[in-house]
Write a protein that holds these residues in place. Structure first.
Motif, short mmCIF file in Angstrom:
data_model
loop_
_atom_site.label_atom_id
_atom_site.label_comp_id
_atom_site.label_asym_id
_atom_site.label_seq_id
_atom_site.Cartn_x
_atom_site.Cartn_y
_atom_site.Cartn_z
N VAL A 400 9.94 -76.69 -7.37
CA VAL A 400 10.24 -76.37 -5.97
C VAL A 400 10.15 -74.85 -5.79
O VAL A 400 11.01 -74.23 -5.18
CB VAL A 400 11.64 -76.90 -5.56
N GLY A 401 9.09 -74.30 -6.34
CA GLY A 401 8.93 -72.85 -6.43
C GLY A 401 8.89 -72.11 -5.12
O GLY A 401 9.01 -70.89 -5.08
N GLY A 402 8.73 -72.81 -3.98
CA GLY A 402 8.70 -72.14 -2.69
C GLY A 402 10.07 -71.74 -2.18
O GLY A 402 10.18 -71.01 -1.18
N THR A 403 11.14 -72.19 -2.82
CA THR A 403 12.50 -71.84 -2.42
C THR A 403 12.71 -70.34 -2.57
O THR A 403 12.35 -69.75 -3.59
CB THR A 403 13.53 -72.60 -3.29
N ASP A 404 13.33 -69.69 -1.57
CA ASP A 404 13.52 -68.24 -1.70
C ASP A 404 14.71 -67.93 -2.60
O ASP A 404 15.55 -68.79 -2.90
CB ASP A 404 13.62 -67.55 -0.33
N LEU A 405 14.79 -66.67 -3.05
CA LEU A 405 15.78 -66.30 -4.06
C LEU A 405 17.20 -66.47 -3.56
O LEU A 405 18.09 -66.90 -4.31
CB LEU A 405 15.54 -64.85 -4.50
N PHE A 448 10.73 -68.07 -5.23
CA PHE A 448 11.02 -68.16 -6.66
C PHE A 448 9.73 -68.27 -7.48
O PHE A 448 9.58 -67.64 -8.52
CB PHE A 448 11.92 -69.36 -6.92
N GLY A 449 8.77 -69.06 -6.99
CA GLY A 449 7.53 -69.28 -7.71
C GLY A 449 6.64 -68.06 -7.81
O GLY A 449 5.72 -68.02 -8.63
N ALA A 450 6.90 -67.03 -6.98
CA ALA A 450 6.08 -65.81 -7.00
C ALA A 450 6.55 -64.82 -8.06
O ALA A 450 5.87 -63.83 -8.32
CB ALA A 450 6.09 -65.15 -5.62
N LEU A 451 7.69 -65.08 -8.68
CA LEU A 451 8.24 -64.17 -9.67
C LEU A 451 7.61 -64.41 -11.03
O LEU A 451 7.09 -65.50 -11.31
CB LEU A 451 9.76 -64.37 -9.79
N SER A 452 7.68 -63.41 -11.90
CA SER A 452 7.27 -63.61 -13.28
C SER A 452 8.26 -64.55 -13.97
O SER A 452 9.38 -64.76 -13.48
CB SER A 452 7.23 -62.27 -14.04
N TYR A 453 7.86 -65.11 -15.10
CA TYR A 453 8.71 -66.06 -15.82
C TYR A 453 10.05 -65.42 -16.17
O TYR A 453 11.11 -66.03 -16.02
CB TYR A 453 8.00 -66.55 -17.07
#
Length: 538
Positions: A400-405, A448-453
């Motif tokens: 669900v990587g599109g969720t914001d931080l 969240f999905g735009a961040l590095s691991y």
């Protein structure tokens, strides 16, 4: 003059949506063994994505075709002559794929998905369809030197999603070596590996790199190796060049000894301010936690029993494989535990019995917070008392990587993957304060999905701590964290433990990540009788 393998001159790195690095200049030549390093979010991940074809090197200035600004003798695609990447991120993406393919709900048994044998055979001419017959080479895998080198023989017939973090990355490495790739990018290869696995891998690197550097033309049976590490730690002795990224740009490119001199100077400067920085960080944690007390006290209102977790003669495994055998173990309030053991020894399985992610818990005698599992409690009754940082949770959040931080942090109050209800003003205020503490001020609405691991890992640690849980479960929490983040997270965990409201269960292979408060140790010893030992330090 040594021939050039990769040339990048005045190029940006771009994906479909944005520019990831504004400018890059770099060359890789024969006789060079490179390490790529730098802090989380500094640009290293973007560079690797471009080398593997997931992003592009785009010239900043037009030139005639005869004078290319980017050239490489390696193809970005997987396969013969191509580029293969082995990393925590690739492993997580593989598990995501396996979970999407899972058909257990349509079967009368668990769908184990692709096995290690089938996955490796895919690069040896085998079918991509999991139900198709395997090629003849499948029966010969056990005897191949690459399989023996990576130590995956015993797990070839295990489902990928049933493997530990270390096991799945060794499987990825084996597949890469058999794929015929010419460039192998290994990102944090030692993270999550036990001592013996690290020793084998380090000897492998040094042997191959030494042969390649000696011949100038490389060792024909093995690919070129490009190492990527968050920390300058356990670097093979044959690495002679370093490329460092910071703040979205190349910060250093040159000889290893020059970089080590630069690092020594930085460390001296950091040491001079370390104590003051640590105390300021801890004071900020105390302030945020004090502000959160009103909300947190309303989450767990029931009295806390002395016995938080109790395992009585617990046996867990699948088919003929035994993971936990006759385990008797109790965690009492205020006892902080370090859990250790070799890869595949059952550490993650043990934690998943606590979190409810392993269904075998309902046939075993496992009690949480004074109540045996399977006697009427809901999963939410359990999870509201737990904070969790694990590889499994990381994979689920990537889906669900599109969720914001901001929403990721708030979801820690609700024990959900993603946020499905309106956040209160207090929750939003707390989330922003914790994001600021973790160095993400002003980035609340990034995906969240735009961040590095590594950045994702830091966010999930904050999410777990935000509600001051009764038990904080930490399965290799510092995976992929750079030196600064790692120090901050360890300081945070020590502070959380000192409150006496949260008990830690901490899995790590890193000796220097064990916290002073972790006086109780559970060691797992697979194949021995008994298969565990309990140590209490004075």
């Amino acid at each position: 003059m040594a021939s050039k393998l990769i040339t990048i001159e005045d190029c940006s790195v771009q994906d479909r949506y944005r520019t990831l690095l504004a400018r890059m200049d770099w060359q890789m030549c024969e006789g060079e063994a490179w390490l790529v390093t730098g802090p989380n979010g500094g640009g290293k991940a973007a560079f690797i994505r471009a080398l593997s074809g997931q992003a592009q090197f785009v010239p900043n200035v037009a030139r005639p075709p005869a004078v290319p600004l980017y050239s490489s003798v390696f193809s970005p695609s997987e396969g013969k002559g191509g580029t293969a990447v082995v990393s925590l991120e690739v492993a997580a993406a593989l598990i995501e794929e396996e979970r999407r393919r899972d058909e257990s709900e349509y079967m009368d048994k668990q769908d184990i998905g692709r096995t290690g044998r089938r996955f490796i055979c895919e690069v040896l001419g085998g079918p991509l369809d999991k139900d198709s017959p395997l090629p003849p080479i499948a029966d010969k895998l056990d005897a191949l030197p690459e399989v023996k080198l990576c130590g995956v023989g015993p797990i070839l017939d295990r489902g990928l999603k049933l493997m530990s973090t270390g096991e799945i990355r060794r499987t990825l490495l084996c597949r890469a070596l058999l794929s015929g790739c010419s460039l192998l990018i290994l990102s944090d290869p030692f993270a999550g590996l036990d001592v013996s696995s690290r020793k084998i891998l380090l000897e492998f690197f040094d042997t191959i790199l030494k042969r390649q550097l000696a011949t100038g033309g490389g060792e024909s049976s093995f690919p070129r190796i490009l190492l990527s590490m968050e920390r300058f730690y356990e670097i093979p002795s044959q690495v002679n060049r370093v490329l460092e990224f910071r703040d979205g740009a190349v910060a250093f490119s040159g000889a290893r000894d020059e970089y080590e001199t630069l690092l020594a100077r930085r460390r001296a400067e950091k040491e001079a301010s370390r104590e003051a920085d640590k105390q300021a960080f801890l004071a900020e944690i105390d302030r945020i936690r004090a502000e959160s007390d009103a909300l947190v006290s309303g989450i767990n209102q029931d009295p806390v029993p002395d016995s938080l977790i109790r395992f009585t003669d617990v046996n867990v495994g699948w088919d003929e494989h035994k993971v936990l055998v006759n385990l008797n173990w109790e965690v009492r309030r205020g006892e902080h535990w370090l859990i250790r053991g070799p890869n595949g020894s059952g550490k993650t399985t043990l934690l998943e019995l606590i979190t409810g992610d392993n269904m075998q818990v309902f046939r075993e005698d496992v009690s949480l917070f004074g109540r045996r599992r399977g006697t009427g409690e809901t999963i939410w009754d359990i999870k509201r008392q737990l904070g969790i940082v694990s590889y499994r949770l990381h994979v689920e959040y990537r889906m669900v990587g599109g969720t914001d931080l901001e929403s990721v942090i708030v979801s820690g109050f609700h024990d959900s993957i993603g946020l499905y209800e309106q956040a209160t003003d207090f929750e939003l205020q707390a989330a922003r304060a914790w994001l600021r503490l973790a160095g993400f001020a002003g980035r609340e609405h990034e995906a969240f999905g735009a961040l590095s691991y590594g950045e994702q890992r830091a966010i999930l640690i904050v999410r777990a701590a935000v509600k001051s849980p009764r038990v904080l479960i930490l399965d290799e929490p510092c995976h992929a964290l750079d030196e600064d983040y790692r120090d901050k997270i360890l300081d945070l965990l020590e502070t959380v433990a000192a409150t006496n409201t949260t008990t830690l269960l901490h899995v790590t292979h890193e000796e220097d990540e064990a916290l002073p408060c972790e006086k109780h140790i559970l060691e797992l010893h697979p194949g021995e009788d008994p298969m565990y030992r309990i140590i209490v330090k004075e």
